[in-house]
Design a protein around this motif. Structure first.
Motif, mmCIF file in Angstrom:
data_model
loop_
_atom_site.group_PDB
_atom_site.id
_atom_site.type_symbol
_atom_site.label_atom_id
_atom_site.label_comp_id
_atom_site.label_asym_id
_atom_site.label_seq_id
_atom_site.Cartn_x
_atom_site.Cartn_y
_atom_site.Cartn_z
ATOM 1 N N VAL A 39 -4.218 11.021 -3.134
ATOM 2 C CA VAL A 39 -4.903 9.909 -2.500
ATOM 3 C C VAL A 39 -5.817 10.495 -1.430
ATOM 4 O O VAL A 39 -5.361 11.219 -0.547
ATOM 5 N N MET A 40 -7.096 10.218 -1.543
ATOM 6 C CA MET A 40 -8.086 10.752 -0.602
ATOM 7 C C MET A 40 -8.454 9.666 0.400
ATOM 8 O O MET A 40 -8.804 8.562 0.011
ATOM 9 N N HIS A 41 -8.383 10.010 1.672
ATOM 10 C CA HIS A 41 -8.746 9.085 2.747
ATOM 11 C C HIS A 41 -9.995 9.609 3.441
ATOM 12 O O HIS A 41 -10.276 10.797 3.434
ATOM 13 N N GLY A 42 -10.719 8.707 4.065
ATOM 14 C CA GLY A 42 -11.822 9.116 4.921
ATOM 15 C C GLY A 42 -13.064 9.571 4.186
ATOM 16 O O GLY A 42 -13.859 10.327 4.741
ATOM 17 N N VAL A 82 -8.719 5.860 -9.486
ATOM 18 C CA VAL A 82 -8.446 4.477 -9.118
ATOM 19 C C VAL A 82 -9.325 4.181 -7.916
ATOM 20 O O VAL A 82 -9.277 4.891 -6.914
ATOM 21 N N VAL A 83 -10.138 3.145 -8.014
ATOM 22 C CA VAL A 83 -11.019 2.782 -6.915
ATOM 23 C C VAL A 83 -10.368 1.640 -6.142
ATOM 24 O O VAL A 83 -10.113 0.577 -6.698
ATOM 25 N N ALA A 84 -10.081 1.885 -4.872
ATOM 26 C CA ALA A 84 -9.507 0.867 -3.990
ATOM 27 C C ALA A 84 -10.473 0.693 -2.829
ATOM 28 O O ALA A 84 -10.517 1.514 -1.922
ATOM 29 N N THR A 85 -11.272 -0.357 -2.883
ATOM 30 C CA THR A 85 -12.375 -0.500 -1.932
ATOM 31 C C THR A 85 -11.971 -1.072 -0.591
ATOM 32 O O THR A 85 -12.717 -0.966 0.368
ATOM 33 N N GLY A 86 -10.834 -1.702 -0.512
ATOM 34 C CA GLY A 86 -10.447 -2.320 0.754
ATOM 35 C C GLY A 86 -11.066 -3.701 0.879
ATOM 36 O O GLY A 86 -11.779 -4.174 0.008
ATOM 37 N N GLY A 87 -10.786 -4.328 1.975
ATOM 38 C CA GLY A 87 -11.246 -5.703 2.176
ATOM 39 C C GLY A 87 -12.493 -5.784 3.015
ATOM 40 O O GLY A 87 -12.922 -4.824 3.625
ATOM 41 N N LEU A 88 -13.060 -6.963 3.036
ATOM 42 C CA LEU A 88 -14.252 -7.223 3.847
ATOM 43 C C LEU A 88 -13.955 -8.079 5.063
ATOM 44 O O LEU A 88 -14.732 -8.115 5.999
ATOM 45 N N SER A 89 -12.839 -8.772 5.053
ATOM 46 C CA SER A 89 -12.673 -9.851 6.021
ATOM 47 C C SER A 89 -11.912 -9.488 7.292
ATOM 48 O O SER A 89 -11.915 -10.277 8.221
ATOM 49 N N ARG A 142 0.827 -1.208 0.000
ATOM 50 C CA ARG A 142 0.000 0.000 0.000
ATOM 51 C C ARG A 142 0.860 1.256 0.000
ATOM 52 O O ARG A 142 0.653 2.172 -0.802
ATOM 53 N N ASN A 143 1.847 1.312 0.878
ATOM 54 C CA ASN A 143 2.690 2.501 0.980
ATOM 55 C C ASN A 143 3.445 2.783 -0.306
ATOM 56 O O ASN A 143 3.540 3.937 -0.743
ATOM 57 N N LYS A 144 3.978 1.755 -0.929
ATOM 58 C CA LYS A 144 4.731 1.931 -2.180
ATOM 59 C C LYS A 144 3.813 2.401 -3.307
ATOM 60 O O LYS A 144 4.196 3.248 -4.115
ATOM 61 N N LEU A 145 2.586 1.858 -3.368
ATOM 62 C CA LEU A 145 1.645 2.291 -4.407
ATOM 63 C C LEU A 145 1.208 3.740 -4.183
ATOM 64 O O LEU A 145 1.118 4.523 -5.138
ATOM 65 N N VAL A 146 0.957 4.122 -2.946
ATOM 66 C CA VAL A 146 0.606 5.512 -2.636
ATOM 67 C C VAL A 146 1.752 6.438 -3.025
ATOM 68 O O VAL A 146 1.539 7.482 -3.657
ATOM 69 N N GLU A 147 2.983 6.072 -2.679
ATOM 70 C CA GLU A 147 4.148 6.877 -3.057
ATOM 71 C C GLU A 147 4.239 7.033 -4.568
ATOM 72 O O GLU A 147 4.513 8.137 -5.066
#
Length: 116
Positions: free
Chosen positions: A49-52, A99-106, A35-40
């Motif tokens: 990158v928008m959070h929240g 880019v849509v990054a939805t995150g996980g469910l589990s 995640r960090n490398k892709l954000v960079e």
């Protein structure tokens, strides 16, 4: 091979081949590092990158449409934005690319809210 080269040379993420499955994994075995490398990499190219924000819809904009005041203008308007992003009841941004990054469910323990 192109994708592996991109990850290892452009994103600077070391990968290891799992022999039994022939799948590539980060050498560190850390999702956080990925995640960090892709954000960079996004930010190095001028992306934001928008959070929240719980984006409820994305709409393709006609080339002549211009929205009012926004929370963020993600890019200068040359070329013009192609997408508008909305939270329930609010326009939050316009962008040329998304880019849509939805995150996980589990795994709620790692920060997911279960909506995916």
């Amino acid at each position: 091979e192109e994708l592996r080269h991109w990850f290892e040379h452009d994103v600077k993420l070391s990968l290891t081949l799992e022999e039994s499955t022939q799948k590539l994994f980060p050498t560190s075995n850390s999702a956080r590092e990925v995640r960090n490398k892709l954000v960079e990499a996004v930010e190095e190219q001028g992306g934001v990158v928008m959070h929240g924000h719980g984006v409820s819809s994305m709409k393709r904009l006609p080339s002549e449409e211009h929205d009012g005041e926004l929370l963020w203008h993600l890019y200068a308007e040359d070329p013009p934005s192609k997408w508008s992003l909305h939270e329930p009841g609010a326009l939050i941004a316009r962008a040329r690319a998304v880019v849509v990054a939805t995150g996980g469910l589990s795994f709620p323990a790692v920060g997911t809210d279960g909506t995916g």
